[in-house]
Enzyme design. Structure first.
Site, PDB file in Angstrom:
ATOM      1  CG  ASN A 276      64.594   3.211  51.630  1.00 51.90           C
ATOM      2  OD1 ASN A 276      64.454   3.654  50.495  1.00 51.90           O
ATOM      3  ND2 ASN A 276      63.618   2.593  52.275  1.00 51.90           N
TER       4      ASN A 276
ATOM      5  CG  ASP B 225      61.233   6.154  54.673  1.00 50.64           C
ATOM      6  OD1 ASP B 225      60.585   7.082  54.154  1.00 50.64           O
ATOM      7  OD2 ASP B 225      61.874   5.323  54.010  1.00 50.64           O
TER       8      ASP B 225
END
Length: 171
Positions: A25, A35
């Protein structure tokens, strides 16, 4: 060119390649999905280095060390959130792949693994995303000798099939 691209299903954090790409992000400070998995596997030093980078805009990429990962580097790229396709999502996604490969080449990376950027919580249609990924990687490899091979590391059969279809169509 197809001999320089391959599809694998599995955990990108386990791949012993020069660089893995993180579908990050904009904060680069960790999150969910791939992530979060990369941050957990790499350990707290990855987060500490990411804090020094000042975030990353959508479509761009920034590199860090791999820390506890088998990969030497993590290239963080911020994919677009899907808004129906009329907000420049295709171009932004292509930019993620191109900029990540440019970063990898600048670091001297020979092997790079990508997740299916933007296809999770960002809701990019998997077939469309895979076609953009394969087309962009193929074009980059045609003009670059540093990167020897790219792995599309898929999480789940739907992603594998989308990438297989894209490889068959794009070659």
């Amino acid at each position: 060119m197809a001999d320089r691209m391959e599809i694998a299903e599995g955990d990108i954090t386990k791949l012993a390649v020069d660089a893995i790409v993180n579908a990050a992000n904009e904060s680069l400070l960790g999150g969910g999905g791939v992530d979060g998995a990369i941050h957990r596997a790499a350990g707290p030093d990855l987060l500490a280095e990411c804090r020094t980078l000042g975030g990353c805009p959508t479509g761009e990429a920034k590199a860090t060390k791999g820390y506890r990962l088998p990969a030497k580097h993590v290239i963080h790229t911020v994919g677009p959130v899907w808004h129906g396709g009329a907000a420049g999502e295709d171009d932004l996604l292509a930019s993620c792949y191109r900029r990540s490969l440019e970063e990898a080449a600048a670091l001297g990376c020979r092997t790079v693994a990508f997740p299916a950027v933007s296809t999770g919580v960002y809701r990019f249609p998997p077939d469309r995303a895979a076609a953009i990924a394969v087309r962009t990687v193929k074009a980059f490899l045609a003009g670059n000798e540093t990167v020897d091979s790219v792995i599309f590391c898929c999480f789940g059969q739907e992603s594998v099939e989308a990438h297989q279809k894209a490889m068959a169509e794009v070659g």
